[in-house]
Design an enzyme around this catalytic site. Structure first.
Site, PDB file in Angstrom:
ATOM      1  N   GLY A   5     -16.505  12.535   1.938  1.00  0.00           N
ATOM      2  CA  GLY A   5     -17.316  13.893   1.892  1.00  0.00           C
ATOM      3  C   GLY A   5     -18.004  14.011   0.381  1.00  0.00           C
ATOM      4  O   GLY A   5     -18.570  13.206   0.120  1.00  0.00           O
ATOM      5  N   ALA A   7     -17.237  15.098  -2.432  1.00  0.00           N
ATOM      6  CA  ALA A   7     -16.664  14.710  -3.516  1.00  0.00           C
ATOM      7  C   ALA A   7     -16.804  12.983  -3.623  1.00  0.00           C
ATOM      8  O   ALA A   7     -17.205  12.165  -4.693  1.00  0.00           O
ATOM      9  CB  ALA A   7     -15.311  15.062  -3.803  1.00  0.00           C
ATOM     10  N   GLY A   8     -16.443  12.189  -2.609  1.00  0.00           N
ATOM     11  CA  GLY A   8     -16.543  11.130  -2.447  1.00  0.00           C
ATOM     12  C   GLY A   8     -17.865  10.132  -2.714  1.00  0.00           C
ATOM     13  O   GLY A   8     -18.048   9.291  -3.187  1.00  0.00           O
ATOM     14  N   PHE A 106     -20.958  37.303  -3.039  1.00  0.00           N
ATOM     15  CA  PHE A 106     -19.779  36.485  -2.527  1.00  0.00           C
ATOM     16  C   PHE A 106     -18.651  37.288  -3.235  1.00  0.00           C
ATOM     17  O   PHE A 106     -18.625  38.038  -4.248  1.00  0.00           O
ATOM     18  CB  PHE A 106     -19.721  35.054  -2.757  1.00  0.00           C
ATOM     19  CG  PHE A 106     -19.767  34.469  -1.527  1.00  0.00           C
ATOM     20  CD1 PHE A 106     -20.884  34.515  -0.634  1.00  0.00           C
ATOM     21  CD2 PHE A 106     -18.934  33.381  -1.387  1.00  0.00           C
ATOM     22  CE1 PHE A 106     -20.882  33.553   0.359  1.00  0.00           C
ATOM     23  CE2 PHE A 106     -18.855  32.658  -0.229  1.00  0.00           C
ATOM     24  CZ  PHE A 106     -19.919  32.614   0.729  1.00  0.00           C
ATOM     25  N   ASP A 201      -4.429  12.783   3.498  1.00  0.00           N
ATOM     26  CA  ASP A 201      -4.202  11.462   3.615  1.00  0.00           C
ATOM     27  C   ASP A 201      -4.023  10.924   2.168  1.00  0.00           C
ATOM     28  O   ASP A 201      -2.950  10.531   1.761  1.00  0.00           O
ATOM     29  CB  ASP A 201      -4.924  10.513   4.237  1.00  0.00           C
ATOM     30  CG  ASP A 201      -5.092  10.860   5.843  1.00  0.00           C
ATOM     31  OD1 ASP A 201      -4.221  11.460   6.367  1.00  0.00           O
ATOM     32  OD2 ASP A 201      -5.733  10.326   6.533  1.00  0.00           O
ATOM     33  N   GLN A 220      -4.515  29.067   0.352  1.00  0.00           N
ATOM     34  CA  GLN A 220      -5.464  30.177   0.461  1.00  0.00           C
ATOM     35  C   GLN A 220      -5.754  30.451   1.996  1.00  0.00           C
ATOM     36  O   GLN A 220      -5.856  29.478   3.005  1.00  0.00           O
ATOM     37  CB  GLN A 220      -6.708  29.944  -0.063  1.00  0.00           C
ATOM     38  CG  GLN A 220      -7.852  30.932   0.317  1.00  0.00           C
ATOM     39  CD  GLN A 220      -9.004  30.859  -0.670  1.00  0.00           C
ATOM     40  OE1 GLN A 220     -10.131  30.142  -0.369  1.00  0.00           O
ATOM     41  NE2 GLN A 220      -9.259  31.580  -1.701  1.00  0.00           N
ATOM     42  N   HIS A 222      -8.262  32.609   4.416  1.00  0.00           N
ATOM     43  CA  HIS A 222      -9.665  33.061   4.642  1.00  0.00           C
ATOM     44  C   HIS A 222      -9.407  34.286   5.508  1.00  0.00           C
ATOM     45  O   HIS A 222      -8.996  34.331   6.509  1.00  0.00           O
ATOM     46  CB  HIS A 222     -10.622  32.185   5.190  1.00  0.00           C
ATOM     47  CG  HIS A 222     -11.950  32.755   4.772  1.00  0.00           C
ATOM     48  ND1 HIS A 222     -12.606  33.521   5.698  1.00  0.00           N
ATOM     49  CD2 HIS A 222     -12.983  32.123   4.002  1.00  0.00           C
ATOM     50  CE1 HIS A 222     -13.763  33.832   5.187  1.00  0.00           C
ATOM     51  NE2 HIS A 222     -14.160  32.945   4.134  1.00  0.00           N
ATOM     52  N   LEU A 232     -14.032  29.589  11.055  1.00  0.00           N
ATOM     53  CA  LEU A 232     -14.464  30.350  10.012  1.00  0.00           C
ATOM     54  C   LEU A 232     -15.814  31.429  10.322  1.00  0.00           C
ATOM     55  O   LEU A 232     -16.548  31.041  10.655  1.00  0.00           O
ATOM     56  CB  LEU A 232     -14.717  29.442   8.808  1.00  0.00           C
ATOM     57  CG  LEU A 232     -15.037  30.109   7.527  1.00  0.00           C
ATOM     58  CD1 LEU A 232     -14.018  30.943   7.044  1.00  0.00           C
ATOM     59  CD2 LEU A 232     -15.595  29.294   6.511  1.00  0.00           C
ATOM     60  N   GLU A 235     -17.954  34.139   4.431  1.00  0.00           N
ATOM     61  CA  GLU A 235     -17.956  35.172   3.525  1.00  0.00           C
ATOM     62  C   GLU A 235     -19.453  35.496   3.244  1.00  0.00           C
ATOM     63  O   GLU A 235     -19.344  36.807   2.904  1.00  0.00           O
ATOM     64  CB  GLU A 235     -17.374  34.726   2.386  1.00  0.00           C
ATOM     65  CG  GLU A 235     -16.890  35.931   1.390  1.00  0.00           C
ATOM     66  CD  GLU A 235     -15.852  35.361   0.166  1.00  0.00           C
ATOM     67  OE1 GLU A 235     -16.087  35.707  -0.833  1.00  0.00           O
ATOM     68  OE2 GLU A 235     -14.857  34.926   0.458  1.00  0.00           O
ATOM     69  N   ARG A 266     -10.602  36.734  -1.963  1.00  0.00           N
ATOM     70  CA  ARG A 266     -10.142  36.448  -0.634  1.00  0.00           C
ATOM     71  C   ARG A 266      -8.524  36.740  -0.457  1.00  0.00           C
ATOM     72  O   ARG A 266      -8.140  37.275   0.516  1.00  0.00           O
ATOM     73  CB  ARG A 266     -10.335  35.007  -0.379  1.00  0.00           C
ATOM     74  CG  ARG A 266     -11.802  34.484  -0.162  1.00  0.00           C
ATOM     75  CD  ARG A 266     -12.023  33.234  -0.182  1.00  0.00           C
ATOM     76  NE  ARG A 266     -13.387  33.017   0.431  1.00  0.00           N
ATOM     77  CZ  ARG A 266     -13.946  31.731   0.593  1.00  0.00           C
ATOM     78  NH1 ARG A 266     -13.325  30.709   0.435  1.00  0.00           N
ATOM     79  NH2 ARG A 266     -15.079  31.642   0.981  1.00  0.00           N
ATOM     80  N   HIS A 331      -7.043  28.304   5.161  1.00  0.00           N
ATOM     81  CA  HIS A 331      -8.373  27.887   4.775  1.00  0.00           C
ATOM     82  C   HIS A 331      -8.642  26.728   3.944  1.00  0.00           C
ATOM     83  O   HIS A 331      -9.242  25.799   3.917  1.00  0.00           O
ATOM     84  CB  HIS A 331      -9.294  28.918   4.385  1.00  0.00           C
ATOM     85  CG  HIS A 331     -10.647  28.695   4.178  1.00  0.00           C
ATOM     86  ND1 HIS A 331     -11.514  28.112   5.107  1.00  0.00           N
ATOM     87  CD2 HIS A 331     -11.595  28.798   2.938  1.00  0.00           C
ATOM     88  CE1 HIS A 331     -12.646  27.943   4.663  1.00  0.00           C
ATOM     89  NE2 HIS A 331     -12.941  28.443   3.201  1.00  0.00           N
ATOM     90  N   ARG A 366      -8.983  30.644  -4.923  1.00  0.00           N
ATOM     91  CA  ARG A 366     -10.274  30.222  -5.334  1.00  0.00           C
ATOM     92  C   ARG A 366     -11.384  31.277  -4.852  1.00  0.00           C
ATOM     93  O   ARG A 366     -11.314  31.863  -3.785  1.00  0.00           O
ATOM     94  CB  ARG A 366     -10.459  28.856  -4.405  1.00  0.00           C
ATOM     95  CG  ARG A 366     -11.999  28.546  -4.427  1.00  0.00           C
ATOM     96  CD  ARG A 366     -11.975  27.075  -3.541  1.00  0.00           C
ATOM     97  NE  ARG A 366     -11.923  27.475  -2.268  1.00  0.00           N
ATOM     98  CZ  ARG A 366     -12.934  27.597  -1.262  1.00  0.00           C
ATOM     99  NH1 ARG A 366     -14.304  28.118  -1.907  1.00  0.00           N
ATOM    100  NH2 ARG A 366     -13.063  28.024  -0.212  1.00  0.00           N
ATOM    101  N   LEU A 372     -17.577  24.079  -2.845  1.00  0.00           N
ATOM    102  CA  LEU A 372     -18.800  22.968  -2.776  1.00  0.00           C
ATOM    103  C   LEU A 372     -19.239  22.659  -4.269  1.00  0.00           C
ATOM    104  O   LEU A 372     -19.632  21.307  -4.655  1.00  0.00           O
ATOM    105  CB  LEU A 372     -19.975  23.506  -2.101  1.00  0.00           C
ATOM    106  CG  LEU A 372     -19.667  23.810  -0.645  1.00  0.00           C
ATOM    107  CD1 LEU A 372     -21.024  24.389   0.020  1.00  0.00           C
ATOM    108  CD2 LEU A 372     -19.360  22.499   0.067  1.00  0.00           C
TER     109      LEU A 372
END
Length: 551
Positions: A5, A7-8, A106, A201, A220, A222, A232, A235, A266, A331, A366, A372
């Site tokens: 994703g 981060a990876g 937000f 995993d 968390q 949502h 979802l 927000e 949230r 969430h 969060r 993100l």
């Protein structure tokens, strides 16, 4: 890199640009990673009145003061450069009338600092970043591989054992450094916005070889999800002006957050909706309503197209003219593999980033649109530091015996003639987490969940993989993922039982107040054969002493 994703991918890009050969393992095509599900936006203090200082304060306050403030400072300082970099990589963000980056409100934010791409921001970022990494010749993507084990010897990572889902082949990947970026593990709940692949995993593999988990009790919910499908409703819908009402027609958030209303943090909004329903002011189907109609068709169709499609396709509701029924759903996991701000774990050569990790920029709650940002900021940091570690490390000593051991463990399940069904055990786990480890928690519920998970872990030792094929054996991968979910659920419940206070997303009805004197500390959880072992780590405070939160 284990996980592909945001981060990876960002970690892989940084490592390969440091001159290393990099392999990226993913059980999905990278563009199908759960990062694509993020809708509302990415935070950066680029507005004329906004500042990094304000972003830091909002994040620390939103975390209910459990976030490590040195890490939050890094997150917020790097936010602006990160957004600009992603735009240079090809991400198309919404623009304001004057041509500047458009920003929406937000929850929990002092200013409109959420930069967005309609309501598909995660996908837009993922597409831009994937195009960038696709240019790198020293990066190889191993698509549709399931990580089975991490190999650690003498306190240092040696590599990864993984299975090719296409053929059933199990191989070892020797590595001088490994970054875990496998995302969340919300699929231990049935009422989750997480993708079906979100089974934790990498987090579970790291946990089982000695990595600490941190803040793992912080789960968390949502506030606005579509009951049934649990899709979802971003927000951003409230950021653009959406209003929550109960069955009496009341804009009930005035009772819970008179200043911020629907744009409180949230945890506050989720509890408000649950309370309205629990006290009989919800609709007959057990929901409250989110109204967008007053915003007008043009604004809704311009900035919330995906929400319109979801509501129409999965709830039979046209939000241009009708209210959307909503209720909180699981969430996000604030907890994960414990890292420092360099993305280092307590195992030499092992790094983690994104939702799989916990540097603790989110603490107990969060803020929307910080996730993100975290994937990109700390993904980059993880890649850079993993590359530096690998450059200095001796060659990996991963050997065939390590692979054989993993194969043997799998064949215990595979060769068994009869036993427990992975699907049945997962359903029972999900029901237990939904019933007893939710928005509100009692000691009786948590103890019930602890006993149930212990029972399921015992039954898991007799799990039976009915499908004996080697090609795309979903029955086998389901069984592997179930083991990961069970270990992580056990850790969540252990932390939730131990934290005898209410803070952020963790609300104990028997301890309704926040207790800074006793609990301004992280709970660390370490795997042992007899169950989770708990210890503590102080919260890093730099600028903001804890105070009561008001929205």
């Amino acid at each position: 890199m284990v996980g592909a994703g945001l981060a990876g991918q960002r970690a892989a890009l940084e490592a390969v640009r440091a001159g290393l050969d990099v392999g990226m393992l993913s059980k999905l095509h990278p563009l199908r990673s759960h990062s694509a599900a993020a809708q509302g936006g990415i935070n950066a203090s680029l507005g004329p009145k906004d500042s990094v200082h304000d972003h830091v304060f909002d994040t620390v306050k939103g975390s209910d003061y459990l976030a490590d403030q040195d890490a939050v400072e890094i997150l917020c300082k790097e936010a602006g450069p990160t957004v600009i970099e992603m735009e240079h990589f090809g991400t198309i963000f919404n623009r304001a009338a004057d041509g500047s980056l458009d920003r929406r409100a937000f929850g929990g934010a002092s200013y409109n600092r959420t930069i967005f791409s309609a309501d598909r921001t995660g996908l837009a970022l993922l597409q831009g970043l994937f195009e960038e990494i696709s240019r790198e010749k020293r990066l190889k993507v191993y698509e549709e591989w399931t990580a089975i084990d991490l190999v650690v010897r003498q306190g240092r990572i040696q590599g990864v054992v993984a299975m090719d889902r296409k053929s059933g082949t199990i191989e070892g990947f020797a590595a001088r450094a490994v970054v875990i970026a496998t995302g969340p593990f919300g699929r231990m709940y049935p009422n989750t916005t997480n993708s079906h692949a979100s089974t934790g995993d990498g987090t579970a593999l790291a946990y089982r070889v000695g990595a600490y988990l941190k803040d793992i009790e912080m789960v968390q919910f949502h506030p606005t999800c579509l009951p049934g499908s649990w899709i979802l409703i971003t927000e951003g819908a409230r950021g653009e002006g959406g209003i929550l009402r109960n069955a009496k027609g009341e804009r009930f958030m005035a009772r819970y957050a008179p200043n911020k209303l629907e744009l409180a943090s949230r945890d506050v909004v989720s509890r408000a909706i649950a309370t309205e329903v629990n006290e009989g002011r919800g609709f007959p189907d057990g929901t409250c309503h989110l109204e967008l109609m007053h915003m007008g068709r043009e604004k809704i169709m311009t900035k919330l197209q995906e929400i319109v499609e979801f509501a129409r396709n999965f709830a039979g509701i046209d939000p241009v003219v009708e209210a959307i029924p909503v209720y909180p759903g699981q969430h996000y996991m604030m907890g994960g593999i414990s890292t420092n701000p360099r993305a280092e774990t307590n195992i030499s050569g092992l790094y983690a980033a994104g939702e799989a990790a916990c540097v603790s920029v989110h603490g107990a709650n969060r803020l929307g649109a910080n996730s993100l940002l975290e994937t990109l900021v700390f993904g980059k940091i993880a890649g850079a530091n993993a590359a530096a570690s690998a450059a200095k490390a001796t060659a990996s000593d991963l050997v065939q015996a390590d692979v054989d051991r993993s194969v043997q463990n799998l064949h215990v399940m595979w060769d068994r003639k009869e036993g427990e069904s992975p699907a049945t055990l997962r359903q029972e786990l999900q029901q237990s987490m939904k019933d007893d480890v939710g928005i509100y928690r009692t000691p009786q519920q948590l103890e019930k969940a602890r006993i149930k998970i212990a029972e399921l872990k015992q039954r898991y030792t007799k799990v039976h993989v009915q499908d004996k094929s080697t090609t795309y054996n979903v029955n086998l991968t389901d069984a592997i993922e179930l083991g990961n979910l069970l270990d992580l659920a056990e850790a969540i419940v252990a932390g939730a039982i131990h934290r005898t206070e209410s803070r952020g997303a963790h609300v104990r009805l028997d301890f309704p107040k926040r207790d800074d004197a006793s609990w301004m500390k992280h709970i660390l959880v370490q795997y042992t054969p007899t169950g989770p072992a708990l210890s503590y780590l102080p919260v890093t405070v730099t600028s903001y002493q804890p105070m009561e939160r008001h929205y």
